[in-house]
Design a protein around this motif. Structure first.
Motif, PDB file in Angstrom:
ATOM      1  N   HIS A   1     -53.604 -65.636  18.159  1.00 48.16           N
ATOM      2  CA  HIS A   1     -54.273 -66.410  19.205  1.00 48.16           C
ATOM      3  C   HIS A   1     -53.211 -66.960  20.156  1.00 48.16           C
ATOM      4  O   HIS A   1     -52.240 -67.575  19.719  1.00 48.16           O
ATOM      5  N   GLU A  33     -51.386 -70.601  20.282  1.00 43.52           N
ATOM      6  CA  GLU A  33     -50.921 -71.134  18.996  1.00 43.52           C
ATOM      7  C   GLU A  33     -49.481 -70.679  18.791  1.00 43.52           C
ATOM      8  O   GLU A  33     -49.230 -69.563  18.360  1.00 43.52           O
ATOM      9  N   HIS A  60     -51.783 -69.990  12.223  1.00 44.79           N
ATOM     10  CA  HIS A  60     -52.520 -70.379  13.426  1.00 44.79           C
ATOM     11  C   HIS A  60     -52.223 -71.838  13.751  1.00 44.79           C
ATOM     12  O   HIS A  60     -51.407 -72.487  13.096  1.00 44.79           O
ATOM     13  N   SER A  61     -52.923 -72.367  14.757  1.00 45.29           N
ATOM     14  CA  SER A  61     -52.873 -73.792  15.068  1.00 45.29           C
ATOM     15  C   SER A  61     -54.261 -74.222  15.480  1.00 45.29           C
ATOM     16  O   SER A  61     -55.011 -73.441  16.067  1.00 45.29           O
TER      17      SER A  61
HETATM   18 ZN   LIG Z   1     -56.005 -69.222  15.717  1.00 47.36          ZN
END
Ligand SMILES: [Zn+2]
Length: 348
Positions: free
Chosen positions: A42, A45, A158-159
């Protein structure tokens, strides 16, 4: 000693742009488990990608068993945009006037909000599919074959927007290992439908290996969570018997059983009395709502039951009926402490 091999492949977008995705496989000095680490699916992130490049440097020349495959930037063009996905068939200039706000976190300038249904630009829904969706699907297809299929453990970085990092997990078999990583809480995620089953954490855990997703706490920016991420990778490698390092946990880790939102009954400033993942007892004050028109405390929010504090609203001002924070029922997976890797299986 860990020996790195760097592999790159070129891809071409629907509108003709060419770019490269790279991964690195570091072979340890003796046979052992295969670990896959991936970040940057993503585009907003960014901590995971930077962390994983540091891990490549750390593991190169280190003594360990098995192999570690690392893709730091799975989705380079989305990262360049600082946007969740690369909208390869859309008008990219739409993003020139778009600025992220956590107050409308779910807004999409292309009308592809998650609530509106499947969006096959979202790389983290494109794993292990028969149909290849766009250039993001070509990347996941390649990385699945190269580093995910057959891995004993896959960790996807991820974040999100939270106060502290957490873990998402799909498979019960992965809980003990996820508890060694060192994030406070492990949340279970149901891959409810065919679209969501394209998630890497779900797919990687269905092929015999373990898998979970680490969510750092900031999108579109950096918060210094590198030490936790680095220790977490060393911890899970130790837990898999790849090294003889101790597993080090700064605090207990919990599996979340259920979550009870505590709603605001008044409008005002939210004053938190607890941090995320602090232990609380039933009836204990967890926040106050402070009047905007007087010095009154309009609401004393209390824990509905024993547990720990979960995630909090990102908003400074409460709205009646909206959740301010959640209180979690949990079970402890690992106590804080330093453990020799041998013999650690579950809560001590
Ligand atoms: Zn993500």
């Amino acid at each position: 000693m860990g020996t790195p091999q760097f592999v790159s492949r070129s891809f071409t977008c629907a509108q003709g742009r060419e770019f490269t995705v790279s991964y690195c496989r570091i072979q340890g000095s003796r046979p052992g488990p295969a670990v896959a680490l991936i970040a940057g699916q993503h585009g907003m992130e960014h901590i995971g990608p930077v962390l994983l490049k540091q891990i490549v440097a750390e593991l190169t020349g280190a003594d360990f068993a098995g192999s570690v495959s690392i893709c730091a930037c799975a989705n380079p063009l989305a990262l360049e945009l600082d946007y969740e996905f690369y909208p390869e068939n859309e008008d990219l200039s739409v993003l020139n006037d778009y600025f992220y706000s956590r107050f409308r976190h779910d807004y999409c300038p292309y009308g592809m909000e998650r609530a509106k249904g499947p969006n096959y630009y979202n790389m983290n829904r494109l794993w292990n599919r028969d149909t290849i969706h766009g250039v993001a699907g070509e990347i996941t297809h390649w990385l699945w074959d190269e580093m995910i299929e057959g891995a004993d453990l896959t960790v996807d970085f991820h974040s999100l927007q939270a106060d502290k990092p957490l873990i998402y997990n799909w498979h019960e078999e992965s809980v003990a290992l996820a508890g060694c990583f060192g994030a406070h809480a492990i949340y279970h995620v149901a891959a409810a439908d065919e679209f969501n089953q394209g998630n890497l954490g779900f797919q990687a855990g269905t092929q015999g290996g373990q898998a979970f997703c680490v969510e750092f706490s900031r999108q579109h920016e950096y918060r210094d969570e590198y030490a936790l991420g680095t220790q977490g990778i060393h911890n899970v490698m130790a837990a898999l018997g790849m090294t003889t390092r101790d597993i080090v946990l700064e605090h207990p880790t919990y599996e979340v059983i259920s979550s009870t939102p505590t709603e605001a009954t008044a409008i005002g400033h939210i004053r938190y009395l607890k941090h995320e993942y602090d232990p609380v007892s039933e009836g204990e004050p967890v926040f106050q709502i402070l009047s905007l028109e007087s010095f009154d405390v309009l609401q004393q929010g209390v824990a509905a039951h024993d547990g720990i504090v979960g995630r909090r609203t990102p908003k400074p001002i409460s709205r009646i009926g909206e959740s301010v924070l959640s209180v979690l029922k949990v079970q402890i997976i690992q106590q804080a402490g330093q453990y020799p890797q041998k013999g650690l299986t579950h809560a001590q």
